[in-house]
Design a protein around this motif. Structure first.
Motif, PDB file in Angstrom:
ATOM      1  N   MET A 298      26.238  39.883  39.367  1.00 25.05           N
ATOM      2  CA  MET A 298      26.884  40.645  40.439  1.00 25.05           C
ATOM      3  C   MET A 298      28.181  39.938  40.797  1.00 25.05           C
ATOM      4  SD  MET A 298      23.587  41.458  42.858  1.00 25.05           S
ATOM      5  CE  MET A 298      24.540  42.471  43.979  1.00 25.05           C
ATOM      6  N   LYS A 299      29.276  40.588  40.505  1.00 23.28           N
ATOM      7  CA  LYS A 299      30.579  39.961  40.702  1.00 23.28           C
ATOM      8  C   LYS A 299      31.150  40.333  42.068  1.00 23.28           C
ATOM      9  CE  LYS A 299      31.572  39.810  35.767  1.00 23.28           C
ATOM     10  NZ  LYS A 299      30.228  40.269  35.397  1.00 23.28           N
ATOM     11  N   GLY A 300      31.782  39.357  42.690  1.00 21.68           N
ATOM     12  CA  GLY A 300      32.393  39.580  43.983  1.00 21.68           C
ATOM     13  C   GLY A 300      33.532  38.623  44.211  1.00 21.68           C
ATOM     14  N   LYS A 301      34.056  38.624  45.443  1.00 25.73           N
ATOM     15  CA  LYS A 301      35.171  37.757  45.792  1.00 25.73           C
ATOM     16  C   LYS A 301      34.921  37.155  47.170  1.00 25.73           C
ATOM     17  CE  LYS A 301      39.317  38.987  44.613  1.00 25.73           C
ATOM     18  NZ  LYS A 301      40.625  39.690  44.534  1.00 25.73           N
ATOM     19  N   VAL A 302      35.249  35.869  47.313  1.00 29.13           N
ATOM     20  CA  VAL A 302      35.081  35.183  48.595  1.00 29.13           C
ATOM     21  C   VAL A 302      36.130  35.693  49.579  1.00 29.13           C
ATOM     22  CG1 VAL A 302      35.118  32.964  49.776  1.00 29.13           C
ATOM     23  CG2 VAL A 302      34.136  33.131  47.478  1.00 29.13           C
ATOM     24  N   HIS A 303      35.658  36.172  50.732  1.00 28.57           N
ATOM     25  CA  HIS A 303      36.561  36.671  51.774  1.00 28.57           C
ATOM     26  C   HIS A 303      36.806  35.590  52.825  1.00 28.57           C
ATOM     27  CE1 HIS A 303      38.751  39.497  54.122  1.00 28.57           C
ATOM     28  NE2 HIS A 303      37.820  39.672  55.062  1.00 28.57           N
ATOM     29  N   LEU A 317      32.915  39.751  49.404  1.00 36.33           N
ATOM     30  CA  LEU A 317      33.208  41.167  49.195  1.00 36.33           C
ATOM     31  C   LEU A 317      32.684  41.587  47.834  1.00 36.33           C
ATOM     32  CD1 LEU A 317      36.906  41.319  50.501  1.00 36.33           C
ATOM     33  CD2 LEU A 317      34.826  41.952  51.718  1.00 36.33           C
ATOM     34  N   MET A 318      31.796  42.576  47.833  1.00 36.81           N
ATOM     35  CA  MET A 318      31.220  43.059  46.583  1.00 36.81           C
ATOM     36  C   MET A 318      31.114  44.570  46.653  1.00 36.81           C
ATOM     37  SD  MET A 318      27.509  42.351  44.902  1.00 36.81           S
ATOM     38  CE  MET A 318      26.864  43.717  45.863  1.00 36.81           C
ATOM     39  N   ASN A 319      31.817  45.242  45.750  1.00 37.69           N
ATOM     40  CA  ASN A 319      31.915  46.699  45.810  1.00 37.69           C
ATOM     41  C   ASN A 319      32.423  47.107  47.197  1.00 37.69           C
ATOM     42  OD1 ASN A 319      31.069  46.804  43.190  1.00 37.69           O
ATOM     43  ND2 ASN A 319      28.950  47.358  43.655  1.00 37.69           N
ATOM     44  N   ASP A 320      31.688  47.923  47.915  1.00 32.82           N
ATOM     45  CA  ASP A 320      32.129  48.357  49.243  1.00 32.82           C
ATOM     46  C   ASP A 320      31.362  47.651  50.354  1.00 32.82           C
ATOM     47  OD1 ASP A 320      29.690  49.483  48.753  1.00 32.82           O
ATOM     48  OD2 ASP A 320      30.201  51.480  49.525  1.00 32.82           O
ATOM     49  N   GLN A 321      30.747  46.501  50.050  1.00 39.33           N
ATOM     50  CA  GLN A 321      29.887  45.822  51.005  1.00 39.33           C
ATOM     51  C   GLN A 321      30.330  44.384  51.207  1.00 39.33           C
ATOM     52  OE1 GLN A 321      25.758  46.192  49.927  1.00 39.33           O
ATOM     53  NE2 GLN A 321      25.003  45.584  51.930  1.00 39.33           N
ATOM     54  N   THR A 322      30.172  43.876  52.450  1.00 39.22           N
ATOM     55  CA  THR A 322      30.412  42.464  52.749  1.00 39.22           C
ATOM     56  C   THR A 322      29.067  41.782  52.900  1.00 39.22           C
ATOM     57  OG1 THR A 322      32.479  42.951  53.901  1.00 39.22           O
ATOM     58  CG2 THR A 322      31.477  40.816  54.329  1.00 39.22           C
ATOM     59  N   LEU A 323      28.826  40.743  52.113  1.00 39.88           N
ATOM     60  CA  LEU A 323      27.547  40.039  52.104  1.00 39.88           C
ATOM     61  C   LEU A 323      27.684  38.671  52.757  1.00 39.88           C
ATOM     62  CD1 LEU A 323      26.444  40.810  48.428  1.00 39.88           C
ATOM     63  CD2 LEU A 323      25.893  42.101  50.500  1.00 39.88           C
ATOM     64  N   ASN A 324      26.647  38.277  53.502  1.00 43.17           N
ATOM     65  CA  ASN A 324      26.566  36.933  54.080  1.00 43.17           C
ATOM     66  C   ASN A 324      25.806  36.033  53.128  1.00 43.17           C
ATOM     67  OD1 ASN A 324      27.763  37.442  56.759  1.00 43.17           O
ATOM     68  ND2 ASN A 324      26.017  38.805  57.010  1.00 43.17           N
ATOM     69  N   VAL A 325      26.421  34.893  52.802  1.00 46.10           N
ATOM     70  CA  VAL A 325      25.822  33.950  51.855  1.00 46.10           C
ATOM     71  C   VAL A 325      25.901  32.553  52.441  1.00 46.10           C
ATOM     72  CG1 VAL A 325      25.964  32.959  49.532  1.00 46.10           C
ATOM     73  CG2 VAL A 325      26.513  35.380  49.890  1.00 46.10           C
ATOM     74  N   TYR A 326      24.761  31.832  52.467  1.00 42.74           N
ATOM     75  CA  TYR A 326      24.733  30.443  52.911  1.00 42.74           C
ATOM     76  C   TYR A 326      24.490  29.556  51.701  1.00 42.74           C
ATOM     77  CZ  TYR A 326      23.934  32.428  57.604  1.00 42.74           C
ATOM     78  OH  TYR A 326      24.035  33.138  58.773  1.00 42.74           O
ATOM     79  N   ALA A 339      36.916  34.368  42.684  1.00 39.73           N
ATOM     80  CA  ALA A 339      35.947  35.289  42.082  1.00 39.73           C
ATOM     81  C   ALA A 339      34.643  34.537  41.861  1.00 39.73           C
ATOM     82  CB  ALA A 339      36.485  35.832  40.768  1.00 39.73           C
ATOM     83  N   ILE A 340      33.519  35.194  42.141  1.00 37.05           N
ATOM     84  CA  ILE A 340      32.206  34.536  42.032  1.00 37.05           C
ATOM     85  C   ILE A 340      31.179  35.518  41.464  1.00 37.05           C
ATOM     86  CG2 ILE A 340      32.568  32.855  43.884  1.00 37.05           C
ATOM     87  CD1 ILE A 340      30.509  35.997  44.530  1.00 37.05           C
ATOM     88  N   SER A 341      30.015  34.958  41.114  1.00 36.84           N
ATOM     89  CA  SER A 341      28.848  35.764  40.751  1.00 36.84           C
ATOM     90  C   SER A 341      27.712  35.436  41.714  1.00 36.84           C
ATOM     91  CB  SER A 341      28.396  35.463  39.322  1.00 36.84           C
ATOM     92  OG  SER A 341      29.217  36.122  38.390  1.00 36.84           O
ATOM     93  N   LEU A 342      26.899  36.443  41.995  1.00 41.13           N
ATOM     94  CA  LEU A 342      25.745  36.267  42.863  1.00 41.13           C
ATOM     95  C   LEU A 342      24.480  36.621  42.113  1.00 41.13           C
ATOM     96  CD1 LEU A 342      26.831  37.871  46.270  1.00 41.13           C
ATOM     97  CD2 LEU A 342      26.435  35.453  45.823  1.00 41.13           C
TER      98      LEU A 342
END
Length: 355
Positions: A298-303, A317-326, A339-342
């Protein structure tokens, strides 16, 4: 045991409680958790005997103490209450406050003065106020005032102790200290406690079970561990701790494919049927594994990235969603724009605990 059976409460056209069913067990610490206006304080007032239900029954040890036709008043129930506002009398010393229920509480009344003195001394020692027993409320800090209110409530040894957001007026450090005090008193006395709060941290840290309420209804009743790791509804998953609700498809009973990533499949880690029916998969921020971009992932970008001591809190930021990651500070650090993967670590979620 205390039973709440089919309890509803209406104020005119407004329904504060809707067909609640709940049992409080002997020596149990139950936190009643929910946002403002969810009905938790109304429920506490019904348990205290301050009002009658519109329908249903409240039963204390096989005795019906409240229904639409009759009510046993507070002074005839073996209960005590701790209020958010302390409710101390300005003309009484700390010691006099604690003596008061031993003279007037129907169930806690003690005639022998020597026994009264011993009980008061024990209560003062439990809350660490023996050295302040001759002070008046105006001479006490907020934390000390709440300790007085707590000692006054526990000295008659009630069967049920009701607490209505007792720590909300205190600062963060005092709240942490008072949590330990209340837990220690509960272990020492074994009194059943019904503790109303909107603070999820208090509920998770202190309670044997948590009753999560929303819009006058009970959403879930479980141990703190199961409330957090196995939420049954969208509301519980987002209100108790942060949760990322991923949309997708449950292609089998035990396999979920997130939207936009057809090559990724996640296992069932205790997802409720209600969430499955909505094709949702809740992921706690600490369940994510953050990594360099992968061919499959799952590819995304650090906001945003915020340092929090032992953790970095990321907004991804991933697709149209903002995810919280600790993520741990001991793993690779990422910057806004990277750019990151989850992926998820299913082992973070522990198995259900039996009550």
């Amino acid at each position: 045991m205390i039973k709440i059976k089919d309890i509803s409460k209406q104020f005119g056209n407004y329904t504060a409680l809707k067909n609640l069913n709940l049992e409080l067990y002997e020596k149990e610490f139950v936190a009643i958790l929910g946002p403002s206006g969810c009905g938790k304080t109304t429920l506490l007032k019904l348990l205290a005997g301050f009002m009658k239900p519109t329908s249903g029954n409240i039963i204390f040890n096989e005795e019906v103490v409240a229904n639409v036709n009759s009510i046993v008043p507070p002074e005839k129930r073996n209960i005590s209450m701790v209020f958010q506002s302390f409710a101390l009398w300005p003309h009484m010393t700390v010691e006099e406050h604690i003596f008061f229920p031993l003279k007037h509480h129907r169930y806690g009344k003690i005639r022998d003065k020597q026994e009264q003195a011993v009980r008061v001394k024990d209560a003062l020692e439990m809350v660490g106020l023996n050295h302040l027993k001759n002070r008046y409320p105006s001479e006490l800090s907020g934390g000390q005032k709440q300790r007085v209110a707590l000692a006054r409530a526990i000295v008659p040894r009630p069967a049920l102790l009701l607490m209505d957001e007792p720590l909300s007026a205190l600062d963060a450090e005092l709240r942490m200290e008072m949590r330990k005090e209340i837990q220690g008193i509960h272990r020492h006395l074994g009194t059943t406690i019904a503790y109303v709060t909107h603070d999820q941290g208090e509920a998770l840290a202190m309670a044997d079970r948590i009753v999560v309420m929303n819009k006058g209804e009970i959403e879930q009743v479980e141990t703190p561990e199961n409330i957090y790791t196995k939420p049954k509804t969208v509301f519980v998953s987002t209100f108790v701790g942060k949760s990322n609700l991923l949309k997708g498809n449950w292609v089998t009973k035990d396999s979920f494919v997130p939207t936009g990533f057809p090559l990724i499949s996640w296992p069932d880690i205790g997802i409720s049927e209600e969430l499955k029916d909505q094709n949702l998969y809740p992921v706690r921020p600490e369940q994510w594994i953050l990594d360099e971009p992968q061919k499959i992932g799952m590819k995304g970008k650090v906001h945003f990235a915020q340092f929090q001591g032992n953790e970095i809190h990321y907004s991804i930021l991933m697709n149209d969603q903002t995810l919280n990651v600790y993520s741990s500070v001991f793993t690779k650090r990422f910057k806004p724009g990277d750019a990151i993967s989850l992926s998820i670590n299913a082992n973070v979620t522990r198995p259900a605990l039996s009550y």
